[in-house]
Design a protein around this motif. Structure first.
Motif, PDB file in Angstrom:
ATOM      1  N   THR A 207     -23.631 -61.610  18.011  1.00 31.63           N
ATOM      2  CA  THR A 207     -22.552 -60.750  17.511  1.00 31.63           C
ATOM      3  C   THR A 207     -22.987 -59.124  17.590  1.00 31.63           C
ATOM      4  N   GLU A 208     -24.122 -59.047  16.931  1.00 33.36           N
ATOM      5  CA  GLU A 208     -24.939 -57.871  16.617  1.00 33.36           C
ATOM      6  C   GLU A 208     -25.076 -56.926  18.112  1.00 33.36           C
TER       7      GLU A 208
ATOM      8  N   ILE B 296     -21.543 -55.978  19.585  1.00 35.16           N
ATOM      9  CA  ILE B 296     -20.780 -55.038  18.992  1.00 35.16           C
ATOM     10  C   ILE B 296     -21.312 -53.709  19.247  1.00 35.16           C
ATOM     11  N   GLN B 297     -22.890 -53.808  19.289  1.00 33.73           N
ATOM     12  CA  GLN B 297     -23.445 -52.580  19.472  1.00 33.73           C
ATOM     13  C   GLN B 297     -23.337 -52.001  21.254  1.00 33.73           C
TER      14      GLN B 297
ATOM     15  N   GLU C  47     -19.850 -50.072  20.112  1.00 32.82           N
ATOM     16  CA  GLU C  47     -20.034 -48.908  19.473  1.00 32.82           C
ATOM     17  C   GLU C  47     -20.931 -47.794  19.939  1.00 32.82           C
ATOM     18  N   TYR C  48     -22.048 -48.249  20.565  1.00 32.78           N
ATOM     19  CA  TYR C  48     -22.801 -47.156  20.893  1.00 32.78           C
ATOM     20  C   TYR C  48     -22.618 -46.390  22.144  1.00 32.78           C
ATOM     21  N   THR C  49     -21.184 -46.874  22.881  1.00 36.32           N
ATOM     22  CA  THR C  49     -20.641 -46.243  23.811  1.00 36.32           C
ATOM     23  C   THR C  49     -19.475 -45.256  23.203  1.00 36.32           C
ATOM     24  N   GLY C  50     -19.149 -45.435  21.848  1.00 36.70           N
ATOM     25  CA  GLY C  50     -17.999 -44.917  21.309  1.00 36.70           C
ATOM     26  C   GLY C  50     -16.698 -45.556  21.591  1.00 36.70           C
TER      27      GLY C  50
ATOM     28  N   LYS D  59     -10.281 -48.916  23.692  1.00 35.59           N
ATOM     29  CA  LYS D  59     -10.064 -47.413  24.082  1.00 35.59           C
ATOM     30  C   LYS D  59     -11.460 -46.867  24.449  1.00 35.59           C
ATOM     31  N   LEU D  60     -11.668 -46.418  25.449  1.00 31.04           N
ATOM     32  CA  LEU D  60     -13.151 -45.974  26.031  1.00 31.04           C
ATOM     33  C   LEU D  60     -13.058 -44.396  26.858  1.00 31.04           C
ATOM     34  N   LEU D  61     -14.232 -44.085  27.086  1.00 29.97           N
ATOM     35  CA  LEU D  61     -14.379 -42.925  27.751  1.00 29.97           C
ATOM     36  C   LEU D  61     -14.514 -43.564  29.294  1.00 29.97           C
TER      37      LEU D  61
ATOM     38  N   PHE E 247     -17.732 -44.936  30.629  1.00 33.79           N
ATOM     39  CA  PHE E 247     -18.214 -46.037  30.419  1.00 33.79           C
ATOM     40  C   PHE E 247     -17.467 -47.533  30.972  1.00 33.79           C
TER      41      PHE E 247
ATOM     42  N   THR F 145     -22.188 -51.762  13.399  1.00 26.22           N
ATOM     43  CA  THR F 145     -23.674 -51.450  13.600  1.00 26.22           C
ATOM     44  C   THR F 145     -24.115 -50.568  12.517  1.00 26.22           C
TER      45      THR F 145
ATOM     46  N   SER G 267     -18.921 -41.627  19.682  1.00 26.23           N
ATOM     47  CA  SER G 267     -17.714 -41.940  19.135  1.00 26.23           C
ATOM     48  C   SER G 267     -17.178 -40.835  18.462  1.00 26.23           C
TER      49      SER G 267
END
Lengths: 437, 444
Positions: A66-67, A70-71, A74-77, A94-96, A99, B281, B353
């Motif tokens: 899971t970690e 999720i990482q 979250e690490y790519t925003g 939602k993403l850039l 990525f 995280t 983010s």
């Protein structure tokens, strides 16, 4: 007239309705997946399964902790969002754009191959139970829940509210069964919107969506309309520390697919949906100063719906405010609306459309809503003409048909000792503790 | 319009009466956001009139020389738009969003209430009742009520101690003359910023419209600088407040002083806050919710105001866990980050983010308008908002660590424990059993 940005739409061989919307305004992409099943598909006594399934989906895929899962987001925003209704579940990201090559396949794996782990379920259940306990701090949230429970009753899916007890009963097998039955490609919708090269996107990602294969779907979760209220019933939710009473007053309403739906929406705007342009606001807040906020709404699914008027006021003003609400409603039922009021409501409905379609997020949301009810884009593109053609006699006939209840369901959250006597003069009053749901 | 192009797209002009006009052309949807931000809020209140800023915000919808009571909101609604307002410690802002062809109408409405608000006793009394109802709505939520008490203690002795909601006894006592005086002092062109973002023909259209409607409003005298009582507040030594409330979820809030919003430490401390508390995280979530499993939810936020701020951490947990244990775990993570700093990957995460949030924010004219207004008034220059991404790119781990060490100090900490009034012994028992049993299984 509003026009959607350029889009391509077609059915994939597995039944997925695929929609591509290209919009280069920002270097971003929004992806959303929607299935036509929601809270109404929760097994009886295990209300909350749909919501937990949706939560568990976001906790990872097979072969990745899971970690770690999720990482990657979250690490790519990138952020995952989820929306659950009675008849639908939508999950999106939602993403850039930069990525997308790594995030979109991962997002898709989450939809089609989620880990659904026991450990995460335990954690989520704790979170959900704490959330339900926290909701008790908000009287209006309590009021809404009890209103629905009272109006629809336990035999109707809309009356079965998920509670701490029902959530505790849910096991991993329930989640797996819900997922296997309802997360299926047929009747589902996938939208990819934003800044990307369409040819590249179709070449790279369409194969993923096509490969989603599963058994035949269940029937969409549509619940029947509720019967008219035949006797005024009041549910007093006792919370002894409150100095205000929060009221929900209403009855059943017509569903989204009813031909009078837009006419009723205009009528509701005039009665209580139009903020400071509405009669309830003018009478109870502006003239009398008896409340901070008051309004009415029609909460509708395909066939079943509820109409409710809600407000909060000091305990000692309960009788006055409840009488005022009922008086405004009855005058509205008996005399209908004026041509001037209707004109303003129509202008609002038409003018407001531009806000509902600002940005790719809103456009995705609107497309999901349209397709859920099997509507084409022309519904929005011709919306203004459709609304402007509605005349006062049609609205007044709809008011007589749909807003002329003699009896109501009322939920009142407040201090029992201070409000029960006054409440009882409006109908049959039963009381429950605020922790009862 | 992408972030890199925004700064050159924003145009600014000051009218001869001192009104600042800022606008940005954004043609992606046929709508326009029009906001008027006044440099006043509860910071400018004194005992006896605590709540008057919010009171005046309500009165601004109750009619002016050419606009009847509630007509402002009705006219905006009747064209499909929406309007609202809010009062904070430092600002009072009026927000309108309308189809773009109605820009001139909104400018006219806003100018009318800036120059000729009508305040009479009858309307004042009705509105007083509405505000008292609003006050009780907040106070009927035990968590909101406890937080108001927490900030009172945190900013003890400063105007920030009292929330913009005010004091009930003051709200009951405010008279029309108080409101007239407050309005006359603070609702002036020199003390306001007009922000327009959306589908406009040209910037000149906005400047001409502003001149036409606001230009004739008389220039005011220079305003006193808001001081909030002269003291920049810091909690006096480490303190603990305990409350028993009618709420079933134990909560803890840990608060440290934070810099003023325009201080150079505000951004580094914000990044540190995000690293430690944002998302699953984040350090707090990883250690406290996942590894130790002693809280159900953790979070944090910096509330940076014009003169001072609060850096807050909070957690919700189950009644079988002691508040002290959760508090210790939060403090431990804060100490670790202060001593060891952050990783490059964590900084990269926050950059990504923040960039994503900015990109999605730029789809909305209203959001852009709000950011410009806030930065111009509270941070002193709207350009800070646009440049934040560049500033963020230049931050290194050392600057972040230094900021944390400057502000997250034990001696300045204030902690609130919210404990349920009624604890179900079965819940506590089951929780202890679960924990013992879980430990036993792990050992085995």
């Amino acid at each position: 007239m509003f026009r959607f940005p350029p889009l391509q739409e077609y059915l994939l061989s597995n039944g997925v309705r695929m929609i591509w919307v290209t919009d280069q305004e920002q270097p971003a992409i929004s992806i959303a997946v929607q299935v036509p099943y929601g809270r109404f598909s929760d097994p009886k006594g295990k209300e909350g399964v749909s919501e937990l399934t949706l939560g568990l989906l976001q906790k990872g895929i097979a072969g990745l902790t899971t970690e770690a899962f999720i990482q990657k987001f979250e690490y790519t925003g990138s952020s995952i969002w989820a929306d659950i209704g009675d008849e639908h579940i939508a999950v999106g990201c939602k993403l850039l754009s930069q990525f997308a090559p790594s995030i979109l396949p991962l997002f898709w794996e989450m939809i089609t191959k989620p880990a659904l782990s026991e450990t995460e379920l335990k954690r989520l259940k704790r979170e959900m139970i704490t959330g339900l306990q926290s909701e008790r701090a908000d009287p209006m949230t309590l009021g809404h829940k009890h209103f629905f429970a009272e109006l629809f009753g336990n035999d109707h899916p809309a009356g079965r509210i998920h509670t701490i007890k029902s959530v505790k009963r849910i096991e991993l097998a329930d989640i797996r069964s819900f997922y296997e039955t309802y997360f299926v490609p047929r009747e589902s919708i996938v939208i990819v919107a934003g800044s990307f090269d369409l040819e590249f996107a179709r070449r790279s990602w369409e194969g993923l969506f096509k490969a989603w294969a599963r058994t035949s779907p269940a029937n969409p979760s549509v619940a029947p309309a509720v019967r008219p209220v035949e006797k005024t019933t009041i549910r007093l939710v006792n919370k002894s520390d409150l100095t205000q009473v929060s009221l929900c007053v209403g009855h059943g309403a017509i569903g989204e697919l009813h031909p009078d739906r837009n006419v009723c929406a205009l009528a509701n705007y005039i009665l209580g949906g139009g903020n400071f342009s509405s009669r309830l606001m003018a009478h109870v807040r502006v003239d009398k100063g008896k409340t901070y906020g008051i309004g009415s709404q029609i909460l509708s699914n395909s066939l079943c719906a509820a109409f409710l008027m809600s407000t909060s006021t000091k305990n000692e003003q309960l009788t006055d405010v409840l009488q005022s609400i009922l008086k405004v409603y009855r005058e509205f039922s008996e005399n209908g609306v004026s041509a001037d009021e209707l004109e303003k409501a129509k202008q609002f409905a038409v003018g407001n459309l531009a806000f509902q379609l600002e940005g790719i997020g809103n456009i995705c949301e609107k497309l999901l809503w349209l397709r859920h009810f099997k509507r084409e884009n022309s519904y929005i593109e011709q919306f203004a003409d459709m609304i402007m053609a509605i005349k006062p006699p049609v609205v007044n006939a709809a008011i007589r048909a749909h807003f002329s209840s003699q009896h109501f369901v009322i939920s009142a959250v407040g201090k029992r000792a201070a409000i029960e006597k006054n409440l009882a003069s409006f109908g049959d009053c039963t009381h429950v503790d605020f922790r009862s749901l | 319009m992408q972030n890199s192009e925004i700064l050159s797209g924003i145009k600014e002009h000051t009218l001869s009466n001192g009104l600042t006009v800022i606008c940005l052309k954004k043609n992606s949807a046929p709508i326009v956001a029009v906001q008027v931000w006044y440099r006043t809020g509860s910071i400018n209140e004194r005992d006896g009139i605590r709540g008057i800023s919010h009171f005046c915000e309500h009165l601004m919808f109750r009619g002016s020389q050419h606009v009847k009571p509630e007509e402002h909101a009705r006219r905006i609604n009747d064209i499909g738009g929406h309007c609202n307002a809010f009062t904070s410690e430092d600002v009072t802002a009026y927000i309108n969003s309308v189809p773009c062809r109605y820009l001139d109408m909104v400018l006219e409405l806003e100018a009318d209430r800036m120059s000729s608000l009508l305040i009479n006793e009858t309307i004042l009394e009705v509105e007083r009742n509405v505000i008292i109802e609003e006050y009780h709505t907040y106070m009927n939520n035990p968590v909101a009520k406890a937080f108001l008490e927490f900030r009172n203690d945190f900013f003890n002795g400063h105007a920030y101690a009292i929330s913009p909601l005010g004091r009930l006894e003051d709200i009951r006592a405010i008279i029309a003359a108080d409101c007239r005086e407050y309005y006359k002092q603070w609702y002036t062109p020199r003390n306001a910023v007009l922000v327009v973002v959306g589908d406009i023909d040209s910037e000149q259209q906005v400047f001409d419209g502003a001149e036409k409607h606001f230009g004739a409003i008389a220039q005011s005298a220079a305003l006193p600088e808001a001081s909030g009582g002269g003291i920049i507040p810091r909690p006096q030594g480490q303190r603990l407040i305990k409350h028993k409330v009618e709420f079933d979820v134990p909560l803890i809030i840990v608060g440290y002083p934070a810099p003023a919003s325009k201080d150079s430490d505000a951004l580094p401390l914000e990044i540190m806050q995000l690293i430690i508390s944002q998302g699953e995280t984040s350090r707090l979530h990883q250690r406290i919710v996942r590894d130790k499993s002693i809280a159900v939810m953790v979070g944090g936020m910096n509330h940076c105001l014009r003169l001072a701020g609060m850096s807050l951490f909070f957690a919700a947990f189950t009644p079988d866990i002691s508040a002290q244990k959760v508090e210790r775990a939060i403090l431990e993570e804060i100490n670790i980050i202060k001593q060891k700093g952050v990783s490059a990957a964590e900084i990269e995460k926050i950059k990504n983010s923040t960039l994503t949030s900015r990109v999605f924010e730029l789809y909305s004219a209203e959001h852009i308008c709000q950011r410009i207004g806030f930065c111009e008034i509270v941070e002193g220059d709207y350009k800070h908002w646009v440049r934040r991404l560049t500033e963020l790119a230049q931050l290194d781990g050392n600057k972040l660590q230094e900021a944390a060490n400057r502000y997250w100090n034990e001696a300045d900490r204030l902690t609130l424990h919210l404990q349920p009034k009624r604890i179900n012994p079965a819940v506590v028992g089951a929780g202890i059993f679960r924990r013992l049993f879980g430990r036993f299984l792990k050992t085995a």
